[in-house]
Design a protein around this motif. Structure first.
Motif, mmCIF file in Angstrom:
data_model
loop_
_atom_site.group_PDB
_atom_site.id
_atom_site.type_symbol
_atom_site.label_atom_id
_atom_site.label_comp_id
_atom_site.label_asym_id
_atom_site.label_seq_id
_atom_site.Cartn_x
_atom_site.Cartn_y
_atom_site.Cartn_z
ATOM 1 N N GLU A 149 0.849 -1.213 0.000
ATOM 2 C CA GLU A 149 0.000 0.000 0.000
ATOM 3 C C GLU A 149 0.872 1.246 0.000
ATOM 4 O OE1 GLU A 149 -1.918 -1.003 3.625
ATOM 5 O OE2 GLU A 149 -3.807 -1.655 2.682
ATOM 6 N N PHE A 150 1.925 1.201 0.782
ATOM 7 C CA PHE A 150 2.816 2.374 0.900
ATOM 8 C C PHE A 150 3.459 2.686 -0.449
ATOM 9 C CE2 PHE A 150 5.316 5.237 3.511
ATOM 10 C CZ PHE A 150 6.496 5.396 2.807
ATOM 11 N N ILE A 151 3.947 1.637 -1.106
ATOM 12 C CA ILE A 151 4.598 1.824 -2.411
ATOM 13 C C ILE A 151 3.591 2.406 -3.413
ATOM 14 C CG2 ILE A 151 5.562 0.582 -4.403
ATOM 15 C CD1 ILE A 151 6.809 -1.388 -2.396
ATOM 16 N N MET A 152 2.384 1.860 -3.428
ATOM 17 C CA MET A 152 1.371 2.360 -4.381
ATOM 18 C C MET A 152 1.031 3.823 -4.071
ATOM 19 S SD MET A 152 1.495 -0.210 -6.061
ATOM 20 C CE MET A 152 0.482 0.341 -7.408
ATOM 21 N N ASP A 153 0.898 4.126 -2.751
ATOM 22 C CA ASP A 153 0.577 5.520 -2.384
ATOM 23 C C ASP A 153 1.677 6.472 -2.846
ATOM 24 O OD1 ASP A 153 -1.601 4.520 -1.150
ATOM 25 O OD2 ASP A 153 -0.880 4.777 0.916
ATOM 26 N N ARG A 154 2.942 6.002 -2.759
ATOM 27 C CA ARG A 154 4.083 6.884 -3.058
ATOM 28 C C ARG A 154 4.445 6.895 -4.536
ATOM 29 N NH1 ARG A 154 7.225 8.691 1.190
ATOM 30 N NH2 ARG A 154 5.932 8.838 3.031
ATOM 31 N N GLN A 155 3.707 6.093 -5.317
ATOM 32 C CA GLN A 155 4.090 5.989 -6.743
ATOM 33 C C GLN A 155 4.047 7.367 -7.396
ATOM 34 O OE1 GLN A 155 3.233 2.423 -9.010
ATOM 35 N NE2 GLN A 155 1.977 3.706 -10.362
ATOM 36 N N ALA A 156 3.156 8.200 -6.860
ATOM 37 C CA ALA A 156 3.007 9.541 -7.453
ATOM 38 C C ALA A 156 4.269 10.386 -7.253
ATOM 39 C CB ALA A 156 1.812 10.224 -6.815
ATOM 40 N N ASP A 157 5.194 9.889 -6.382
ATOM 41 C CA ASP A 157 6.439 10.654 -6.161
ATOM 42 C C ASP A 157 7.271 10.737 -7.430
ATOM 43 O OD1 ASP A 157 5.828 10.990 -3.563
ATOM 44 O OD2 ASP A 157 7.264 9.557 -2.754
ATOM 45 N N PHE A 158 7.018 9.790 -8.348
ATOM 46 C CA PHE A 158 7.893 9.734 -9.534
ATOM 47 C C PHE A 158 7.144 10.254 -10.742
ATOM 48 C CE2 PHE A 158 10.906 7.432 -7.262
ATOM 49 C CZ PHE A 158 10.202 6.626 -6.394
ATOM 50 N N LYS A 159 7.787 11.250 -11.366
ATOM 51 C CA LYS A 159 7.153 11.710 -12.606
ATOM 52 C C LYS A 159 7.223 10.560 -13.610
ATOM 53 C CE LYS A 159 11.363 14.277 -13.901
ATOM 54 N NZ LYS A 159 12.190 13.755 -12.813
ATOM 55 N N TYR A 160 6.314 10.515 -14.499
ATOM 56 C CA TYR A 160 6.194 9.456 -15.516
ATOM 57 C C TYR A 160 6.225 8.067 -14.869
ATOM 58 C CZ TYR A 160 9.206 13.299 -17.141
ATOM 59 O OH TYR A 160 9.823 14.517 -17.308
ATOM 60 N N ALA A 161 5.842 7.964 -13.573
ATOM 61 C CA ALA A 161 5.893 6.630 -12.960
ATOM 62 C C ALA A 161 4.881 5.743 -13.666
ATOM 63 C CB ALA A 161 5.541 6.732 -11.483
ATOM 64 N N SER A 162 5.365 4.657 -14.189
ATOM 65 C CA SER A 162 4.378 3.738 -14.797
ATOM 66 C C SER A 162 4.384 2.430 -14.020
ATOM 67 C CB SER A 162 4.740 3.504 -16.270
ATOM 68 O OG SER A 162 6.122 3.241 -16.355
ATOM 69 N N GLY A 163 4.880 2.480 -12.783
ATOM 70 C CA GLY A 163 4.679 1.326 -11.923
ATOM 71 C C GLY A 163 5.795 0.327 -11.893
ATOM 72 N N GLU A 164 6.801 0.495 -12.823
ATOM 73 C CA GLU A 164 7.861 -0.526 -12.820
ATOM 74 C C GLU A 164 8.627 -0.545 -11.509
ATOM 75 O OE1 GLU A 164 7.609 1.624 -15.378
ATOM 76 O OE2 GLU A 164 7.989 0.664 -17.319
ATOM 77 N N LEU A 165 8.995 0.641 -10.998
ATOM 78 C CA LEU A 165 9.784 0.662 -9.761
ATOM 79 C C LEU A 165 8.950 0.104 -8.612
ATOM 80 C CD1 LEU A 165 12.394 1.339 -8.281
ATOM 81 C CD2 LEU A 165 11.468 3.633 -7.857
ATOM 82 N N SER A 166 7.677 0.430 -8.621
ATOM 83 C CA SER A 166 6.796 -0.108 -7.561
ATOM 84 C C SER A 166 6.797 -1.628 -7.601
ATOM 85 C CB SER A 166 5.367 0.416 -7.767
ATOM 86 O OG SER A 166 5.384 1.826 -7.728
ATOM 87 N N ARG A 167 6.700 -2.159 -8.833
ATOM 88 C CA ARG A 167 6.675 -3.633 -8.949
ATOM 89 C C ARG A 167 8.019 -4.216 -8.512
ATOM 90 N NH1 ARG A 167 3.200 -2.806 -13.057
ATOM 91 N NH2 ARG A 167 4.776 -2.459 -14.666
ATOM 92 N N LEU A 168 9.105 -3.524 -8.872
ATOM 93 C CA LEU A 168 10.438 -4.031 -8.516
ATOM 94 C C LEU A 168 10.610 -4.059 -7.000
ATOM 95 C CD1 LEU A 168 13.310 -4.925 -8.849
ATOM 96 C CD2 LEU A 168 13.911 -2.632 -9.658
ATOM 97 N N LEU A 169 10.200 -2.993 -6.348
ATOM 98 C CA LEU A 169 10.312 -2.946 -4.875
ATOM 99 C C LEU A 169 9.438 -4.050 -4.250
ATOM 100 C CD1 LEU A 169 10.242 0.918 -4.368
ATOM 101 C CD2 LEU A 169 12.175 -0.604 -3.873
ATOM 102 N N SER A 170 8.272 -4.279 -4.821
ATOM 103 C CA SER A 170 7.409 -5.347 -4.294
ATOM 104 C C SER A 170 8.056 -6.715 -4.511
ATOM 105 C CB SER A 170 6.035 -5.306 -4.986
ATOM 106 O OG SER A 170 5.392 -4.089 -4.674
ATOM 107 N N ASP A 171 8.707 -6.885 -5.659
ATOM 108 C CA ASP A 171 9.399 -8.160 -5.925
ATOM 109 C C ASP A 171 10.518 -8.388 -4.913
ATOM 110 O OD1 ASP A 171 7.766 -8.626 -8.058
ATOM 111 O OD2 ASP A 171 9.243 -8.104 -9.607
ATOM 112 N N ILE A 172 11.248 -7.323 -4.593
ATOM 113 C CA ILE A 172 12.335 -7.447 -3.602
ATOM 114 C C ILE A 172 11.746 -7.860 -2.255
ATOM 115 C CG2 ILE A 172 14.013 -6.114 -2.252
ATOM 116 C CD1 ILE A 172 14.662 -4.564 -4.840
ATOM 117 N N ALA A 173 10.600 -7.293 -1.927
ATOM 118 C CA ALA A 173 9.967 -7.630 -0.642
ATOM 119 C C ALA A 173 9.559 -9.105 -0.609
ATOM 120 C CB ALA A 173 8.742 -6.731 -0.424
ATOM 121 N N ILE A 174 9.030 -9.597 -1.717
ATOM 122 C CA ILE A 174 8.620 -11.014 -1.761
ATOM 123 C C ILE A 174 9.835 -11.927 -1.603
ATOM 124 C CG2 ILE A 174 7.613 -12.835 -3.210
ATOM 125 C CD1 ILE A 174 5.902 -10.566 -4.513
#
Ligand code: P6P
Length: 333
Positions: free
Chosen positions: A8-33
């Motif tokens: 939830e935190f990563i998704m909420d903060r996704q707006a921190d990145f201009k042109y964020a299309s979710g790749e970094l969010s997915r990568l951080l989630s993958d690292i967590a898994i």
């Protein structure tokens, strides 16, 4: 108290990145898994004779690999390959960097440099160990194989960095350049939950972490700092500093991040460049330290300003509370 999961935190903060299309969010989630899987392995290592002990090989550092080092390395690599966000990696456990071969992965925008299990000599004695990771945008063209140049980027170019501490609890602490946040794994729900929002490193402290067995094989200014400063009852203090050295960088770093303190691993006659690796130990922790108001240097230069030249290059490492690092540096000629 409402629970905020890492996802939830990563998704909420996704707006921190201009042109964020979710790749970094997915990568951080993958690292967590992957971290949850490694945490499970670490916590039952003692119960699985096939997981404890030496792997019977040595890594590029000439260090005897522990079985869990290799298992953790493989867990992260397979997660990165499956996720599609990463086009290649470099890891302490692999001699060379690893560009991924599949067309799927070569579309990845990021490279990850990591130490899958730092402090692994502590595995068999049930002392905290950690994973450290550093994320960069690739410099090479999307759709091609990752290059060495993608890996040898200056620490200031990091997009994100963090660590997982397999301690009395499992914590994931990371930054994307907008502050530092810590998450504690709740095994009952299998989620990392926000437990340490907006972490700030105290600008001074009373604990120093150094292997003092090296005190007579490193430059004399460090011995002066330890003996004439840390080990004296300074004006206004009731006692000298406390020495706390766990032998796991992530554990010492995390304690200093919360309580204030300094970690020093200088160059020595046996490790003339220093022991810790610039790319996947010092740079990621330097990013966290600076984002939390701390400082990370080689004793003379800011770590994240260094231009890496070799994948496994080592540097002297002074990291922690800003005033303590500055004080230690003042003792160096
Ligand atoms: P020494 C572990 O191998 C590590 O990289 C760090 O986690 C730790 O702080 C340091 O090396 C320990 O090295 O020479 O004091 O045993």
């Amino acid at each position: 108290m409402a629970i905020t999961t890492l996802h939830e935190f990563i998704m909420d903060r996704q707006a921190d990145f201009k042109y964020a299309s979710g790749e970094l969010s997915r990568l951080l989630s993958d690292i967590a898994i992957a971290s949850k899987v490694v945490s499970k392995d670490v916590r039952r290592a003692g119960l699985m004779e096939d997981i404890l002990g030496a792997h019977g090989s040595t890594n590029v550092q000439g260090e005897e690999q522990q079985k869990l080092d290799v298992i953790a390395d493989e867990r992260f690599i397979s997660m990165f390959k499956a996720g599609g966000e990463v086009c290649g990696i470099a890891s302490e456990e692999n001699d060379d960097f690893m560009p991924f071969d599949s067309e799927f992965s070569q579309k990845g925008k990021y490279v990850v440099l990591f130490d899958p299990l730092d402090g692994s000599s502590n595995i068999d004695v049930n002392v905290s160990i950690g994973t450290i990771f550093s994320i960069y945008r690739r410099k090479s063209e999307i759709g091609t194989k990752a290059t060495l140049e993608d890996m040898l980027q200056c620490g200031d170019e990091q997009i994100a960095a963090g660590y997982v501490l397999y301690g009395s609890s499992t914590m994931l602490v990371y930054t994307t350049g907008k502050g530092v946040n810590g998450f504690t794994l709740d095994p009952s729900i299998g989620e990392f939950c926000l437990s340490h929002p907006n972490m700030k490193m105290p600008e001074t402290g009373r604990m120093y972490a150094m292997n003092e067995g090296n005190i007579n094989i490193c430059e004399s200014g460090i011995k002066d700092y330890i003996e004439t400063y840390c080990q004296q009852t300074l004006e206004g203090a009731s006692r000298p500093y406390s020495g706390r050295y766990i032998g796991s960088l992530v554990a010492d770093f995390h304690r200093n991040l919360i309580k204030g303190g300094i970690y020093i691993y200088p160059d020595t006659t046996t490790d003339p460049e220093g022991k810790l690796r610039l790319l996947y130990e010092c740079n990621p922790l330097a990013f966290i330290a600076e984002q939390a108001g701390g400082l990370a240097t080689t004793g003379r230069h800011r770590v994240m300003a260094l231009q890496p030249t070799r994948l496994h290059q080592r540097i002297p490492f002074f990291v922690g509370s800003k005033k303590m690092v500055e004080q230690a540096m003042s003792f160096l000629k």
